[in-house]
Structure formats: structure tokens, C-alpha cells
Design an enzyme around this catalytic site. Structure first.
Site, PDB file in Angstrom:
ATOM      1  N   TYR A  81       0.830  -1.211   0.000  1.00  0.00           N
ATOM      2  CA  TYR A  81       0.000   0.000   0.000  1.00  0.00           C
ATOM      3  C   TYR A  81       0.863   1.259   0.000  1.00  0.00           C
ATOM      4  O   TYR A  81       0.380   2.355  -0.252  1.00  0.00           O
ATOM      5  CB  TYR A  81      -0.937   0.026   1.211  1.00  0.00           C
ATOM      6  CG  TYR A  81      -2.026  -1.036   1.189  1.00  0.00           C
ATOM      7  CD1 TYR A  81      -2.192  -1.880   0.095  1.00  0.00           C
ATOM      8  CD2 TYR A  81      -2.887  -1.192   2.253  1.00  0.00           C
ATOM      9  CE1 TYR A  81      -3.181  -2.849   0.075  1.00  0.00           C
ATOM     10  CE2 TYR A  81      -3.883  -2.160   2.243  1.00  0.00           C
ATOM     11  CZ  TYR A  81      -4.018  -2.987   1.147  1.00  0.00           C
ATOM     12  OH  TYR A  81      -5.000  -3.944   1.139  1.00  0.00           O
ATOM     13  N   LYS A 108       3.314 -15.434   1.833  1.00  0.00           N
ATOM     14  CA  LYS A 108       3.251 -16.334   0.671  1.00  0.00           C
ATOM     15  C   LYS A 108       4.688 -16.636   0.257  1.00  0.00           C
ATOM     16  O   LYS A 108       5.125 -16.248  -0.836  1.00  0.00           O
ATOM     17  CB  LYS A 108       2.474 -15.656  -0.469  1.00  0.00           C
ATOM     18  CG  LYS A 108       0.978 -15.593  -0.256  1.00  0.00           C
ATOM     19  CD  LYS A 108       0.260 -16.897  -0.542  1.00  0.00           C
ATOM     20  CE  LYS A 108       0.204 -17.200  -2.018  1.00  0.00           C
ATOM     21  NZ  LYS A 108      -0.408 -18.528  -2.287  1.00  0.00           N
ATOM     22  N   ASP A 160      -3.166 -17.961   1.749  1.00  0.00           N
ATOM     23  CA  ASP A 160      -4.381 -18.576   1.189  1.00  0.00           C
ATOM     24  C   ASP A 160      -4.880 -19.699   2.099  1.00  0.00           C
ATOM     25  O   ASP A 160      -6.077 -19.836   2.349  1.00  0.00           O
ATOM     26  CB  ASP A 160      -4.148 -19.073  -0.245  1.00  0.00           C
ATOM     27  CG  ASP A 160      -2.863 -19.873  -0.408  1.00  0.00           C
ATOM     28  OD1 ASP A 160      -1.994 -19.821   0.493  1.00  0.00           O
ATOM     29  OD2 ASP A 160      -2.716 -20.564  -1.436  1.00  0.00           O
ATOM     30  N   ASP A 170      -5.249  -6.949   5.846  1.00  0.00           N
ATOM     31  CA  ASP A 170      -6.478  -6.256   5.465  1.00  0.00           C
ATOM     32  C   ASP A 170      -7.575  -7.294   5.179  1.00  0.00           C
ATOM     33  O   ASP A 170      -8.690  -7.230   5.696  1.00  0.00           O
ATOM     34  CB  ASP A 170      -6.166  -5.425   4.203  1.00  0.00           C
ATOM     35  CG  ASP A 170      -7.232  -4.400   3.896  1.00  0.00           C
ATOM     36  OD1 ASP A 170      -8.228  -4.354   4.633  1.00  0.00           O
ATOM     37  OD2 ASP A 170      -7.074  -3.664   2.913  1.00  0.00           O
ATOM     38  N   ASP A 207     -10.665  -8.791   8.064  1.00  0.00           N
ATOM     39  CA  ASP A 207     -12.091  -8.631   7.743  1.00  0.00           C
ATOM     40  C   ASP A 207     -12.791  -9.980   7.766  1.00  0.00           C
ATOM     41  O   ASP A 207     -13.916 -10.110   8.255  1.00  0.00           O
ATOM     42  CB  ASP A 207     -12.274  -8.013   6.350  1.00  0.00           C
ATOM     43  CG  ASP A 207     -12.349  -6.496   6.421  1.00  0.00           C
ATOM     44  OD1 ASP A 207     -11.963  -5.944   7.461  1.00  0.00           O
ATOM     45  OD2 ASP A 207     -12.776  -5.868   5.436  1.00  0.00           O
TER      46      ASP A 207
END
Ligand code: NAD
Length: 369
Positions: A143, A194, A227, A251, A255
Site C-alpha cells: 500500500y 506467501k 491462502d 487487510d 475482515d
């Protein structure tokens, strides 16, 4: 910490002001009944600040934030400011505040209140008693990484790109926060990246492993691909205690974990900075939800996320564990008493307003002491 705690209250826009009012009432109650000594300064931020001063965060408010012991933040934004240029939009005020205070560790608890367990989209037995803490790195990663942009390639077609980048220092400091939290919980940390497909993931894993070798021998550290973590969160969420991860994965995963617990109106968060030489840590506490323009001004917003953010402030900024638990227990009792705001309503329960919910929490506090 001696003397009154300096708290900066930034209600913001929309329901931010309504839920902040309830927090002020509870702080007054704490002062009156438990001698919680604080100086609270209330200032504008976001759209409210833009309307008055032409900027979503004035230098004066930023200075107050830098000098405060903790910040309580409501929410900012709304359609009224949709046409304002990006740097002056309400959300820019919050982003600048996070950046200037270097609030790099975002703590998002996902805790299931027993009386709301039925409201989850997962089966009750999977989430009953759930208590996860997600630590998301907040000030770096893709970001913020450079280069980023949209440009034209030599063949005339366009491309968009961002850069995922983490330094050793950035990983170490957020890793340390996760270890510290785990020490007060079940001493279990899942570090999520990852590493199978990203160099930054390989590096993240290497640094977390060194951190554990150097100062986390008492912590059970497990590495997990992002994942798989997403899948495990909905398959068997109770396997997790603390999850630490980068900005992007954090992020998404926070959520996902949060929604296991029910409504946005129930979710608090904390954003923490470094501990400075005076042992003070910059910190901002806020509900996860936004300014909810669709229900603003109607006295129907759920103030619990904001009240739980206050509890987090007492716990993490002021080490007032008992008072934090008192607020959490009062909320638990109000919910098991059958009271609900509209967003968490269930058949047979009494629907109450924002103000009434605040009053009920205070009545429970009275009963508990
Ligand atoms: P939102 O969180 O404001 O609302 C999403 C939905 O959840 C709405 O239907 C709303 O009514 C409901 N809701 C949210 N909080 C609630 C509460 N406490 N009680 C009952 N219902 C609640 O998200 P959005 O609609 O995507 O965004 C609205 C504005 O808020 C936008 O301008 C957005 O940029 C801003 N926003 C700000 C923050 C922040 O200040 N940290 C976070 C998210 C969104």
C-alpha cells in the site's frame, strides 16, 4: 504513568459522533466510580474538520495527537465529501495521523460474544468461545511501496503496478508486538505470508524465524501461507491465537476473521507505534466500522465497537486490565439480557437505540462494582 491520562477524542463524521458520546459517558462513569483520572480533549477530524478549516487534519490536532497518551477515534467520511480532491478527503486525515504517529501495528481482535454466536455465518460450535488477535502491519508493504503507478509501456499498452517491500526492521517490530501479545494469551503465533511465491514472503519467514530464535523461545511459532490461513479461518478458526501478517494479507484476513463474529458494529481495533525512551507508546483506538452515513443521526448505531475500543485503550495504553474487563463484562451482560441494536437484532430480543445501549452498559457497570 502518573497524573491524569491525556486522551484525544476525535469523533469525526456520521455515526462517529453518536458512538463517541457513549464512550464519553462511560469514561465519566470510570472517573466518578473508579477514580480513572483523565483529561479529554475533543477535536474535529475528517469531513467535520474539512468543513471548518479546509483540511481533514489541522496541524494543531496533529500536535495534540503527538502529545496525547492515547487517541480515541470515531469514524470519518461520507458522500458529502465525495467530490473533494483526494488529499483533502476525510479519510486522508486518518491516513496522515497513522503515518505521522508511525502506528505500524494494527490489532484486530475477533471475539465471539456467546449470546451472539447464533448470528455468525458459521456453525455455533465452530465459533463458540472464539478469541483471535490479528496483528496487521499497517504502515508498509504494497500500500506504500515504491515504485507504484499506472504507465504506458513501449508497445503503447498500459500497466498498473505496486511494490510489496518490507525491511528487516519493519518485520521485526511487528513480530515483537505479536510475541508480546501472545505472552499474555496462549503463546501461539501464526506468521502468515506467501513464501511459496513471493521473495518478500521468503524474507518475512526468515526474519520471523530469527526473531523467535533470538527472543521468542517461549512462543510456539507456526508459518502459514496466506491462502491456507483464509481457508483455515473459516474451517477451524479456534486453532488460532495470534496471527501476524503484512498490510495486504492483514487487510483481507482481519475482515474475514471479524465477520465470523457477527456485525461491524461490534468490532474494535487498536493501532500501536513504537515504545519511546519514556516507555510511552503512541496509540489510536477506533471501531472497525466507518461513518455509516445511511444511519447517521438516527440514534440507531451500535456503540459497542467504540466501547470495546475504549476497553482496548485501557488495556494496552494504561495497563488497566480490570477496568477493561469490567466494560467487556457489562457489554456481555447487556447482550445476554436480550438487548440489541438494530444491526445485531435477533427474534425475541428488544431493539434499543444508541443512547439506550450506552445507558444499559452503564447500568451494568453499576451492578458489577
Ligand atoms: P460503514 O462501516 O460506514 O458501513 C457499512 C454498513 O454497516 C452500513 O450499512 C452501516 O449502516 C453499517 N454499520 C456500520 N457501523 C455500524 C454500527 N456501529 N451500527 C450499526 N450499523 C453499522 O462502511 P461504508 O458504508 O463502506 O463507508 C461509509 C463511509 O465511511 C465512507 O465514506 C468510508 O470511506 C468511511 N469509512 C471510514 C472508516 C474509518 O473512519 N476508519 C472505515 C471504513 C469506512
Amino acid at each position: 504513568m502518573s497524573g491524569p491520562r491525556k486522551i484525544l477524542l476525535l469523533p469525526g463524521d456520521g455515526i462517529g459522533a453518536e458512538v463517541s458520546n457513549q464512550v464519553e459517558l462511560v469514561m465519566d462513569w470510570l472517573a466518578k466510580n473508579l477514580g480513572f483520572s483523565y483529561d479529554v480533549k475533543t477535536e474535529d477530524i475528517g469531513g467535520a474538520s474539512y468543513d471548518k478549516y479546509g483540511t481533514p487534519l489541522t496541524d494543531e490536532v496533529l500536535n495534540d495527537a503527538l502529545e496525547s497518551d492515547a487517541i480515541l477515534f470515531g469514524a470519518v467520511g461520507g458522500p458529502r465529501w465525495d467530490e473533494v480532491e483526494r488529499e483533502l478527503r476525510p479519510e486522508a486525515g486518518l491516513l496522515r495521523l497513522r503515518k505521522e504517529l508511525d502506528l505500524f501495528a494494527n490489532l484486530r481482535p475477533a471475539i465471539v460474544f456467546e449470546s451472539l454466536a447464533e448470528a455468525s455465518s458459521l456453525k455455533k460450535e465452530l465459533i463458540s468461545g472464539l478469541n483471535i488477535m490479528i496483528v496487521r502491519e499497517l504502515t508498509s508493504g504494497c500500500y506504500f511501496g515504491e515504485p507504484r503507478g499506472i504507465d504506458v509501456m513501449p508497445d503503447g499498452t498500459r500497466r498498473g503496478f505496486d511494490t510489496e517491500v518490507y525491511t528487516e526492521t519493519e518485520i521485526t517490530r511487528v513480530g515483537k508486538v505479536a510475541f508480546e501479545l501472545a505472552r499474555k494469551r496462549q503463546r501461539k503465533v501464526h506468521s502468515v505470508e506467501k513464501a511459496n511465491v513471493m521473495e518478500s514472503g521468503v524474507f518475512w519467514r526468515e526474519i520471523m524465524t530469527s526473531l523467535q530464535n533470538e527472543e521468542g523461545q517461549d512462543i510456539e511459532l507456526q508459518h502459514m501461507y496466506a491462502d491456507n490461513c483464509a481457508m483455515q479461518l473459516v474451517r477451524e478458526p479456534k486453532q488460532f491465537d495470534v496471527i501476524v501478517t503484512n498490510n495486504l494479507f492483514g487487510d483481507l484476513l482481519s475482515d474475514c476473521a471479524a465477520m465470523l463474529t457477527g456485525s461491524l458494529g461490534m468490532l474494535p481495533s487498536a493501532s500501536l507505534g513504537e515504545i519511546d525512551k519514556d516507555k510511552k507508546r503512541r496509540a489510536l483506538y477506533e471501531p472497525v466500522h466507518g461513518s455509516a452515513p445511511d444511519i447517521a443521526g438516527k440514534d440507531i448505531a451500535n456503540p459497542i465497537a467504540m466501547l470495546l475500543s475504549l476497553a482496548m485503550m485501557l488495556r494496552y495504553s494504561f495497563a488497566e486490565e480490570k477496568n477493561a474487563m469490567l466494560i467487556e463484562s457489562s457489554i456481555k451482560n447487556v447482550l445476554s439480557g436480550g438487548y440489541r441494536t438494530k444491526d445485531i437484532s435477533q427474534p425475541g430480543m428488544e431493539i434499543v437505540s444508541t443512547k439506550k445501549m450506552g445507558n444499559l452498559v452503564i447500568q451494568e457497570l453499576d451492578k458489577l462494582i
